[in-house]
Design a protein around this motif. Structure first.
Motif, PDB file in Angstrom:
ATOM      1  N   ARG A 237     -30.614 -33.041  17.950  1.00  0.00           N
ATOM      2  CA  ARG A 237     -31.743 -33.552  18.473  1.00  0.00           C
ATOM      3  C   ARG A 237     -32.268 -35.240  17.882  1.00  0.00           C
ATOM      4  O   ARG A 237     -33.412 -35.398  18.133  1.00  0.00           O
ATOM      5  N   VAL A 238     -31.311 -35.465  17.319  1.00  0.00           N
ATOM      6  CA  VAL A 238     -31.671 -36.803  16.590  1.00  0.00           C
ATOM      7  C   VAL A 238     -31.455 -37.760  17.610  1.00  0.00           C
ATOM      8  O   VAL A 238     -30.618 -37.977  18.493  1.00  0.00           O
ATOM      9  N   ASP A 239     -32.497 -38.593  17.556  1.00  0.00           N
ATOM     10  CA  ASP A 239     -32.686 -40.040  18.332  1.00  0.00           C
ATOM     11  C   ASP A 239     -31.663 -40.952  17.759  1.00  0.00           C
ATOM     12  O   ASP A 239     -32.117 -41.903  17.347  1.00  0.00           O
ATOM     13  N   GLU A 240     -30.460 -40.769  18.114  1.00  0.00           N
ATOM     14  CA  GLU A 240     -29.559 -42.064  17.279  1.00  0.00           C
ATOM     15  C   GLU A 240     -29.853 -43.239  17.664  1.00  0.00           C
ATOM     16  O   GLU A 240     -29.725 -44.357  16.893  1.00  0.00           O
ATOM     17  N   ARG A 241     -30.196 -43.699  18.932  1.00  0.00           N
ATOM     18  CA  ARG A 241     -30.330 -45.142  19.048  1.00  0.00           C
ATOM     19  C   ARG A 241     -31.559 -45.665  18.460  1.00  0.00           C
ATOM     20  O   ARG A 241     -31.598 -46.787  17.741  1.00  0.00           O
ATOM     21  N   TYR A 242     -32.729 -44.817  18.332  1.00  0.00           N
ATOM     22  CA  TYR A 242     -33.759 -45.187  17.668  1.00  0.00           C
ATOM     23  C   TYR A 242     -33.602 -45.350  16.220  1.00  0.00           C
ATOM     24  O   TYR A 242     -34.018 -46.368  15.544  1.00  0.00           O
ATOM     25  N   VAL A 243     -32.968 -44.412  15.710  1.00  0.00           N
ATOM     26  CA  VAL A 243     -32.482 -44.530  14.300  1.00  0.00           C
ATOM     27  C   VAL A 243     -31.626 -45.688  13.891  1.00  0.00           C
ATOM     28  O   VAL A 243     -31.963 -46.304  12.802  1.00  0.00           O
ATOM     29  N   GLU A 244     -30.659 -46.084  14.673  1.00  0.00           N
ATOM     30  CA  GLU A 244     -29.923 -47.053  14.582  1.00  0.00           C
ATOM     31  C   GLU A 244     -30.797 -48.529  14.678  1.00  0.00           C
ATOM     32  O   GLU A 244     -30.433 -49.353  13.861  1.00  0.00           O
ATOM     33  N   GLU A 245     -31.675 -48.538  15.607  1.00  0.00           N
ATOM     34  CA  GLU A 245     -32.382 -49.886  15.814  1.00  0.00           C
ATOM     35  C   GLU A 245     -33.596 -50.145  15.034  1.00  0.00           C
ATOM     36  O   GLU A 245     -33.905 -51.137  14.796  1.00  0.00           O
ATOM     37  N   ARG A 246     -34.112 -49.101  14.624  1.00  0.00           N
ATOM     38  CA  ARG A 246     -35.536 -49.246  14.079  1.00  0.00           C
ATOM     39  C   ARG A 246     -35.711 -48.477  12.631  1.00  0.00           C
ATOM     40  O   ARG A 246     -36.962 -48.674  12.158  1.00  0.00           O
ATOM     41  N   ASN A 312     -40.132 -38.216   7.659  1.00  0.00           N
ATOM     42  CA  ASN A 312     -38.573 -38.347   8.215  1.00  0.00           C
ATOM     43  C   ASN A 312     -38.397 -37.663   9.514  1.00  0.00           C
ATOM     44  O   ASN A 312     -37.686 -37.999  10.166  1.00  0.00           O
ATOM     45  N   LEU A 313     -39.214 -36.541   9.744  1.00  0.00           N
ATOM     46  CA  LEU A 313     -38.923 -35.604  10.804  1.00  0.00           C
ATOM     47  C   LEU A 313     -39.245 -36.469  12.087  1.00  0.00           C
ATOM     48  O   LEU A 313     -38.977 -36.559  13.257  1.00  0.00           O
ATOM     49  N   CYS A 314     -40.510 -37.432  12.042  1.00  0.00           N
ATOM     50  CA  CYS A 314     -41.040 -38.414  13.047  1.00  0.00           C
ATOM     51  C   CYS A 314     -40.029 -39.366  13.389  1.00  0.00           C
ATOM     52  O   CYS A 314     -39.560 -39.770  14.303  1.00  0.00           O
ATOM     53  N   LEU A 315     -39.316 -39.903  12.330  1.00  0.00           N
ATOM     54  CA  LEU A 315     -38.395 -41.052  12.443  1.00  0.00           C
ATOM     55  C   LEU A 315     -36.823 -40.389  13.217  1.00  0.00           C
ATOM     56  O   LEU A 315     -36.326 -41.254  13.754  1.00  0.00           O
ATOM     57  N   ALA A 316     -36.617 -39.331  12.701  1.00  0.00           N
ATOM     58  CA  ALA A 316     -35.525 -38.911  13.221  1.00  0.00           C
ATOM     59  C   ALA A 316     -35.345 -38.465  14.572  1.00  0.00           C
ATOM     60  O   ALA A 316     -34.320 -38.792  15.424  1.00  0.00           O
ATOM     61  N   THR A 317     -36.577 -38.178  15.378  1.00  0.00           N
ATOM     62  CA  THR A 317     -36.769 -37.825  16.546  1.00  0.00           C
ATOM     63  C   THR A 317     -37.181 -39.051  17.376  1.00  0.00           C
ATOM     64  O   THR A 317     -37.620 -38.661  18.471  1.00  0.00           O
TER      65      THR A 317
END
Length: 695
Positions: A237-246, A312-317
């Motif tokens: 359920r990780v938002d991989e694109r968000y994590v990478e970009e932001r 962290n939970l907010c950022l990962a998702t």
């Protein structure tokens, strides 16, 4: 008194609800709805409705008091009282140096008073020893938010966004009792099809409204957040694109979370694996979601790490810096937000500038007209300052706080206060702390003075004077002006709030909490302005304010949010054979903070007349206790006694006590002053106790 309706704001919690005040012919003040203010839309809790009761002369101080030769507090004139305070502060400074003088402020002071108090400490007294009771409110959330986002503001979005999101996780908060008008936002969330998850060891009135209630063991919120993040990763359920970009720091945070597998977290927290999985599903299902924390996870010796794990939970998702999503903190005290932005905190200068930053010192010193090198460095945090009273700190000026009731390890704090060479207190009422003072000054309260506050959304508000204070009562700004003059600083401490605010604007300009584009005229014409609000250029239009932060970038150097690589660790004090039960503390609907004001209102006392010990029937059966029996709760720091209140709405391994009362039922006699290493927040929310029937 003026026979007009004055739109203003409640003196209590960080909602700063709008209200109308009308003086009546009999000298009382009527409270009316102010439906135009968007935060509460006219709704008021019992504390707000009855707030004018404390304006009555029988409830409040109307003359300075000084300690006589026989030890009694007796009425005195203002000149004598101010002379005594100036003499006591000057004597300690002359004998032991500037840092022998301490200043302790409050989260209920207006922005103007908080600003002037910080300036007074550093410019007039030259002391580094200044902090305030807001350190006990949301300092862990502030530290975690600053680490993650580069900026701390309680809510980075308006309250009006809550009903429009898809899911809210409410951690360690009970707004149904602590800020009742806000409960409608969570009710509307569910009416709109969203879900509410409440994390609390007690089944509170708020938890009863939730779609899912998680009841972890006190002190294990960090493990719970890490277990949820573990499942987010494991279930893809990780938002991989968000994590990478932001974001930055994901690999380390992910590795830390993966060590907290669900079964391990269940053993630590008592929250079952199916409940953990359901919480993750509900949080991740909608497009938008929020995590909101309050004192439960924050008032711990690992509070900064705990809040960091929920961030962290907010950022990962991908749930931060996006519309209708993000992490926020529900600030407690009336001006808890503004109170720490403008200089009454040990490590900060106005505008939320760091006291250790040479550029910040240069800017603020320029506004103040002093040499930057003359400004002292950071001092002790609130509990550390109180702990140093009578030893390193010999004289104390205290405004708007009652640490004899509100501080952790309160009996020790009371002892330290009694050991001072000199104590001066400015307050509306003769609080338990004021009763120990050498000089007590009666000061104006919210309806008798104009000033600004900043609510939990970062909305700067104008609180207007509605009534004339009684003869013999002066404002805190007048007090600081009089003391500064007696201590050799004749200029720089005006008594008019608007003049102080104009200086505050200049001091905050360019800082993280920039108020320079806000003025009284603008505040008087609307419903507040969200900071940051910088001043416009020469020909530019006024800045609109910033209701929603981080939508384009975070306030870090590279614009990326930072993950926190954190791991669960035990509380500072775990149960053992001698102290086998956990104590947690909190508030009740009809009282506020140390109760210094609300305990003087008959209607509120009728609803909540005194302390109690809430416990589960299984624990009560083991103790042989019945409803209403006096229970002694004993920790390594002391003993408190209050009636039993038996309910299935609390964990069997936990007892709860509200902290509003002094005397034998004082809950903070028991609490642990173990400090978070970053925020210096004491561990109010968990300590080991034993419970026994007080025969």
């Amino acid at each position: 008194m003026q026979n007009t309706v004055t739109p203003t704001h409640c003196p209590y919690c960080a909602l700063q609800c709008g209200m109308n005040l009308t003086p009546a012919a009999d000298g009382t003040v009527e409270v009316g709805e102010r439906a135009d203010f968007p935060v509460n839309r006219g709704a008021l809790c019992g504390k707000g409705r009855t707030a004018p009761a404390v304006l009555a002369s029988g409830a409040r101080l109307t003359s300075p008091l000084v300690r006589s030769a026989d030890g009694a507090l007796v009425p005195a004139g203002w000149d004598e009282a101010l002379d005594r305070i100036a003499g006591g502060l000057a004597r300690a400074r002359a004998e032991r140096g500037a840092d022998a003088v301490g200043v302790f402020g409050g989260g209920g002071l207006t922005n103007e008073k908080a600003y002037a108090l910080g300036k007074f400490a550093r410019v007039v007294l030259g002391t580094s020893q200044i902090d305030y009771n807001g350190r006990f409110c949301m300092s862990s959330a502030a530290a975690a938010g600053t680490k993650a986002f580069g900026l701390d503001r309680g809510l980075p979005f308006p309250l009006e966004d809550i009903p429009r999101t898809g899911c809210v996780i409410l951690v360690g908060s009970n707004p149904a009792e602590t800020m009742p008008p806000s409960l409608r936002y969570f009710t509307e969330l569910r009416e709109n099809g969203g879900t509410l998850i409440v994390v609390d060891p007690r089944r509170t009135r708020t938890a009863e409204q939730a779609d899912l209630h998680l009841a972890p063991r006190p002190g294990t919120d960090l493990a719970l957040a890490l277990g949820m993040l573990h499942l987010v990763v494991a279930e893809g359920r990780v938002d991989e694109r968000y994590v990478e970009e932001r974001t930055a720091g994901w690999e380390e945070a992910r590795a830390a979370a993966m060590a907290h597998w669900p079964e391990y977290v269940e053993r630590i927290t008592g929250v079952s694996v199916p409940e953990l999985r359901e919480a993750v599903r509900l949080f991740c299902a909608p497009e938008a979601a929020m995590v909101l924390t309050a004192r439960g996870p924050e008032q711990q010796a690992k509070g900064t790490d705990t809040v960091g794990a929920w961030i962290n939970l907010c950022l990962a998702t991908g749930r931060a810096g996006r519309p209708l999503s993000g992490y926020g903190c529900l600030t407690g005290q009336g001006n808890g937000q503004g109170g720490r932005e403008h200089g009454q905190k040990a490590d900060q200068l106005p505008g939320y500038r760091r006291l250790t930053d040479p550029a910040a010192r240069l800017h603020v010193a320029g506004v103040w007209g002093v040499d930057p090198d003359s400004l002292p460095g950071p001092g002790r945090s609130a509990y550390e300052l109180l702990d140093a009273l009578g030893t390193d700190v010999r004289a104390l000026l205290l405004m708007g706080s009652n640490p004899v009731v509100s501080a952790p390890r309160a009996a020790h704090v009371e002892e330290r206060i009694r050991s001072l060479d000199f104590l001066a207190v400015c307050d509306v009422v003769l609080s338990e702390t004021a009763a120990l003072a050498d000089v007590v000054l009666p000061v104006t309260q919210w309806a008798e003075e104009t000033g600004t506050t900043t609510n939990l959304e970062g909305r700067v508000l104008l609180r207007r004077r509605a009534v004339t204070p009684p003869d013999g009562v002066r404002g805190d700004l007048e007090v600081l002006h009089g003391l500064a003059d007696r201590l050799g600083v004749e200029k720089g401490f005006p008594t008019e709030p608007e003049e102080v605010f104009e200086e505050l604007r200049r001091a905050s300009a360019g800082g993280p909490a920039d108020y320079s584009g806000i003025d009284y005229r603008r505040l008087g014409e609307g419903n507040g302005v969200f900071w940051p609000c910088p001043a416009p250029g020469a020909d530019g239009p006024p800045h609109p304010g910033t209701p929603r932060l981080f939508l384009d970038r975070f306030a870090t150097g590279d614009g990326r949010a930072r993950f926190a690589a954190v791991a669960h660790r035990p509380s500072a004090e775990e149960p053992d054979e001698a102290y086998p039960v956990l104590l947690t503390t909190g508030r009740v609907l009809a009282q506020y903070q140390s109760g210094a004001q609300t305990r003087r209102v008959a209607e509120l006392n009728a609803a909540a007349p005194g302390p109690f010990v809430e416990l589960h029937p299984r624990l009560a059966a083991r103790l042989g206790a019945a409803e209403g029996d006096p229970l002694a709760v004993v920790s390594r720091r002391g003993r408190a006694v209050a009636p039993a209140r038996i309910t299935t709405g609390i964990r069997p391994d936990t007892v709860f006590m509200p902290f509003h009362w002094p005397g034998e039922g004082r809950a903070n006699t028991l609490t642990n002053p173990a400090l978070d290493p970053t925020s210096r927040m004491p561990e109010f929310k968990v300590c080991a106790v034993r419970v026994e029937v007080a025969r």
